[in-house]
Write a protein that holds these residues in place. Structure first.
Motif, PDB file in Angstrom:
ATOM      1  N   LEU A  69       0.948 -11.573   2.615  1.00 44.69           N
ATOM      2  CA  LEU A  69       2.292 -10.191   3.612  1.00 44.69           C
ATOM      3  C   LEU A  69       1.638  -8.966   3.163  1.00 44.69           C
ATOM      4  O   LEU A  69       1.262  -9.240   1.968  1.00 44.69           O
ATOM      5  N   VAL A  70       1.645  -7.557   3.911  1.00 45.74           N
ATOM      6  CA  VAL A  70       1.444  -6.826   4.069  1.00 45.74           C
ATOM      7  C   VAL A  70       2.613  -5.584   4.073  1.00 45.74           C
ATOM      8  O   VAL A  70       3.121  -6.412   4.688  1.00 45.74           O
ATOM      9  N   ILE A  71       2.755  -5.118   3.384  1.00 40.42           N
ATOM     10  CA  ILE A  71       3.458  -3.344   3.292  1.00 40.42           C
ATOM     11  C   ILE A  71       2.848  -2.144   3.119  1.00 40.42           C
ATOM     12  O   ILE A  71       2.946  -2.220   2.468  1.00 40.42           O
ATOM     13  N   ALA A  72       3.144  -1.630   4.560  1.00 34.98           N
ATOM     14  CA  ALA A  72       2.258  -0.439   4.994  1.00 34.98           C
ATOM     15  C   ALA A  72       2.974   0.204   4.450  1.00 34.98           C
ATOM     16  O   ALA A  72       4.089   0.866   5.139  1.00 34.98           O
ATOM     17  N   ALA A  73       3.526   1.004   3.056  1.00 35.12           N
ATOM     18  CA  ALA A  73       4.672   1.971   3.198  1.00 35.12           C
ATOM     19  C   ALA A  73       3.656   3.679   2.563  1.00 35.12           C
ATOM     20  O   ALA A  73       4.301   3.875   1.734  1.00 35.12           O
ATOM     21  N   THR A  74       2.915   4.116   2.873  1.00 33.66           N
ATOM     22  CA  THR A  74       2.165   5.211   3.013  1.00 33.66           C
ATOM     23  C   THR A  74       2.847   6.246   3.179  1.00 33.66           C
ATOM     24  O   THR A  74       3.725   6.150   4.226  1.00 33.66           O
ATOM     25  N   ASP A  75       2.439   7.368   3.188  1.00 31.01           N
ATOM     26  CA  ASP A  75       3.425   7.966   3.579  1.00 31.01           C
ATOM     27  C   ASP A  75       2.055   8.801   5.081  1.00 31.01           C
ATOM     28  O   ASP A  75       1.821   9.901   5.861  1.00 31.01           O
ATOM     29  N   ASN A  76       1.160   7.904   4.983  1.00 29.06           N
ATOM     30  CA  ASN A  76      -0.451   8.999   5.657  1.00 29.06           C
ATOM     31  C   ASN A  76      -0.341   8.003   7.411  1.00 29.06           C
ATOM     32  O   ASN A  76      -0.727   6.541   7.556  1.00 29.06           O
ATOM     33  N   ARG A  77       0.379   8.796   8.350  1.00 34.62           N
ATOM     34  CA  ARG A  77       0.730   7.708   9.396  1.00 34.62           C
ATOM     35  C   ARG A  77      -0.941   6.923  10.100  1.00 34.62           C
ATOM     36  O   ARG A  77      -0.645   6.283  10.642  1.00 34.62           O
ATOM     37  N   ALA A  78      -2.061   7.587   9.841  1.00 33.90           N
ATOM     38  CA  ALA A  78      -2.832   6.951  10.124  1.00 33.90           C
ATOM     39  C   ALA A  78      -3.569   6.396   9.619  1.00 33.90           C
ATOM     40  O   ALA A  78      -4.395   5.062   9.795  1.00 33.90           O
ATOM     41  N   VAL A  79      -3.480   5.746   8.517  1.00 31.11           N
ATOM     42  CA  VAL A  79      -3.226   5.157   7.292  1.00 31.11           C
ATOM     43  C   VAL A  79      -2.838   3.827   7.637  1.00 31.11           C
ATOM     44  O   VAL A  79      -3.134   2.767   7.098  1.00 31.11           O
ATOM     45  N   ASN A  80      -1.429   3.921   7.714  1.00 27.01           N
ATOM     46  CA  ASN A  80      -0.339   2.630   7.999  1.00 27.01           C
ATOM     47  C   ASN A  80      -0.942   2.553   9.120  1.00 27.01           C
ATOM     48  O   ASN A  80      -0.395   0.974   9.902  1.00 27.01           O
ATOM     49  N   HIS A  81      -1.630   2.833   9.963  1.00 22.17           N
ATOM     50  CA  HIS A  81      -2.212   2.135  11.088  1.00 22.17           C
ATOM     51  C   HIS A  81      -3.453   1.331  11.560  1.00 22.17           C
ATOM     52  O   HIS A  81      -2.799   0.681  11.940  1.00 22.17           O
ATOM     53  N   GLU A  82      -3.964   2.170  10.639  1.00 26.64           N
ATOM     54  CA  GLU A  82      -5.265   1.557  10.106  1.00 26.64           C
ATOM     55  C   GLU A  82      -4.993  -0.350   9.560  1.00 26.64           C
ATOM     56  O   GLU A  82      -5.284  -1.244   9.273  1.00 26.64           O
ATOM     57  N   ILE A  83      -4.121  -0.380   8.798  1.00 29.16           N
ATOM     58  CA  ILE A  83      -3.533  -0.959   7.911  1.00 29.16           C
ATOM     59  C   ILE A  83      -3.385  -2.510   8.667  1.00 29.16           C
ATOM     60  O   ILE A  83      -3.232  -3.071   9.100  1.00 29.16           O
ATOM     61  N   ALA A  84      -2.152  -1.394   9.730  1.00 35.99           N
ATOM     62  CA  ALA A  84      -1.702  -2.922  10.713  1.00 35.99           C
ATOM     63  C   ALA A  84      -2.494  -3.510  11.314  1.00 35.99           C
ATOM     64  O   ALA A  84      -2.671  -4.713  11.933  1.00 35.99           O
TER      65      ALA A  84
ATOM     66  N   VAL B 168       0.711  -1.301  -0.085  1.00 33.69           N
ATOM     67  CA  VAL B 168      -0.101  -0.099  -0.160  1.00 33.69           C
ATOM     68  C   VAL B 168       1.319   1.401   0.379  1.00 33.69           C
ATOM     69  O   VAL B 168       1.717   1.279   0.716  1.00 33.69           O
ATOM     70  N   GLY B 169       0.437   2.205  -0.924  1.00 33.46           N
ATOM     71  CA  GLY B 169       1.935   3.067  -1.201  1.00 33.46           C
ATOM     72  C   GLY B 169       2.263   3.418  -2.921  1.00 33.46           C
ATOM     73  O   GLY B 169       2.843   2.513  -3.314  1.00 33.46           O
ATOM     74  N   ALA B 170       3.191   3.917  -2.657  1.00 37.09           N
ATOM     75  CA  ALA B 170       4.029   4.170  -4.100  1.00 37.09           C
ATOM     76  C   ALA B 170       4.690   4.868  -4.069  1.00 37.09           C
ATOM     77  O   ALA B 170       5.138   5.676  -5.586  1.00 37.09           O
ATOM     78  N   GLY B 171       5.944   4.981  -3.455  1.00 38.02           N
ATOM     79  CA  GLY B 171       6.316   6.103  -2.871  1.00 38.02           C
ATOM     80  C   GLY B 171       8.332   5.332  -3.059  1.00 38.02           C
ATOM     81  O   GLY B 171       7.510   4.094  -3.758  1.00 38.02           O
ATOM     82  N   SER B 172       9.289   6.444  -2.958  1.00 37.92           N
ATOM     83  CA  SER B 172       9.976   4.913  -2.998  1.00 37.92           C
ATOM     84  C   SER B 172      10.971   3.885  -2.143  1.00 37.92           C
ATOM     85  O   SER B 172      11.052   3.319  -3.269  1.00 37.92           O
ATOM     86  N   VAL B 173      10.448   4.163  -1.479  1.00 42.53           N
ATOM     87  CA  VAL B 173       9.824   2.677  -0.670  1.00 42.53           C
ATOM     88  C   VAL B 173       9.811   1.844  -0.676  1.00 42.53           C
ATOM     89  O   VAL B 173       9.289   0.510  -1.159  1.00 42.53           O
ATOM     90  N   ALA B 174       8.438   1.805  -1.057  1.00 45.20           N
ATOM     91  CA  ALA B 174       7.603   1.206  -1.626  1.00 45.20           C
ATOM     92  C   ALA B 174       7.995  -0.016  -3.249  1.00 45.20           C
ATOM     93  O   ALA B 174       8.012  -0.683  -4.016  1.00 45.20           O
ATOM     94  N   LEU B 175       8.591   0.970  -3.970  1.00 46.09           N
ATOM     95  CA  LEU B 175       8.982   0.538  -4.536  1.00 46.09           C
ATOM     96  C   LEU B 175      10.185  -0.626  -4.504  1.00 46.09           C
ATOM     97  O   LEU B 175      10.462  -1.507  -5.074  1.00 46.09           O
ATOM     98  N   ARG B 176      10.639  -0.132  -3.464  1.00 52.60           N
ATOM     99  CA  ARG B 176      11.856  -1.401  -3.270  1.00 52.60           C
ATOM    100  C   ARG B 176      11.486  -2.321  -2.530  1.00 52.60           C
ATOM    101  O   ARG B 176      12.064  -3.592  -3.506  1.00 52.60           O
ATOM    102  N   LYS B 177      10.180  -2.421  -2.196  1.00 50.62           N
ATOM    103  CA  LYS B 177       9.671  -3.810  -1.251  1.00 50.62           C
ATOM    104  C   LYS B 177       9.115  -4.128  -2.787  1.00 50.62           C
ATOM    105  O   LYS B 177       8.927  -5.567  -2.480  1.00 50.62           O
ATOM    106  N   VAL B 178       8.742  -3.538  -3.629  1.00 51.44           N
ATOM    107  CA  VAL B 178       7.902  -4.369  -4.672  1.00 51.44           C
ATOM    108  C   VAL B 178       8.467  -5.203  -5.379  1.00 51.44           C
ATOM    109  O   VAL B 178       9.152  -6.221  -6.113  1.00 51.44           O
TER     110      VAL B 178
END
Length: 211
Positions: free
Chosen positions: A74-89, A19-29
């Motif tokens: 398996l899920v990677i929470a990689a957004t820049d939104n703390r609330a969304v990442n928490h919701e995913i967790a 979840v997310g599409a930034g630089s960290v998400a790119l590495r994870k993908v």
């Protein structure tokens, strides 16, 4: 909470959601694709690098919704939104899904160690999140010290092991043969660049246990 249980996962053909599409998400993908995982990326937009790879994964062009995590392994929470990442967790914890939250190790059920591979050899380094930079440094130091020839050596051992499991029917002899392989002076083999000689040596050793 400390991450002290080392584990290697088989991700081939497993649904993995980023979840997310930034630089960290790119590495994870990229890492997940290299493991032949079935990757889904959830994001209304893709960065330029991810867009180049979009034929290799499923793209849910939308903001995060719980339904996108259905049946995920398996899920990677990689957004820049703390609330969304928490919701995913929270969702993953409730549904027993492995989750890595990039901005919150405390909410993660796993972390990805700094690692390298040489053939079947995999070496991973963890500082339990205390210093990812130090993990990377130690990993680079180890990678420079471990010769590339170990990839060939392990391939030869894997072939011999597979053959031994079939041909050496006596379990104690088979175990003795496999243990003998670990006692070989691998540093000398690497120094002399003699993996071909090593292959012959392993074959002769195997034959001796068949007599």
């Amino acid at each position: 909470m400390a991450f002290t249980y080392p584990i290697c996962l088989k991700l081939a053909q497993k649904k993995c959601v980023v979840v997310g599409a930034g630089s960290v998400a790119l590495r994870k993908v990229k890492t997940l694709l290299a493991q032949e995982a079935l990757v889904t990326v959830v994001s209304p937009e893709l960065n330029q690098e991810l867009a180049k790879e979009k034929d290799k994964f499923v793209w849910e062009q939308a903001y995060y919704r719980e339904e996108f995590l259905a049946d995920a392994f398996l899920v990677i929470a990689a957004t820049d939104n703390r609330a969304v990442n928490h919701e995913i967790a929270v969702y993953c914890d409730k549904h027993n899904i492995l989750v890595n939250v990039i901005d919150s190790p405390e909410e993660s059920s796993f972390i990805v160690n700094s690692y390298f591979t040489k053939g079947d050899l995999l070496v991973a380094v963890s500082t339990d999140g205390a210093s990812p930079a130090l993990s990377r440094k130690i990993r680079k130091d180890l990678e420079a010290q471990i010769a590339d020839e170990y990839a060939d050596i392990l391939a030869i051992i894997a072939e011999a092991r597979a053959e031994a499991l079939i041909k050496i029917t006596d379990e104690s002899k088979r175990r003795e043969f496999l243990q003998s392989l670990a006692k070989i002076d691998y540093e000398a083999i690497i120094k002399d660049k003699s993996t071909a000689t090593f292959r012959d040596r392993v074959k002769k050793c195997l034959l001796s246990y068949l007599e």
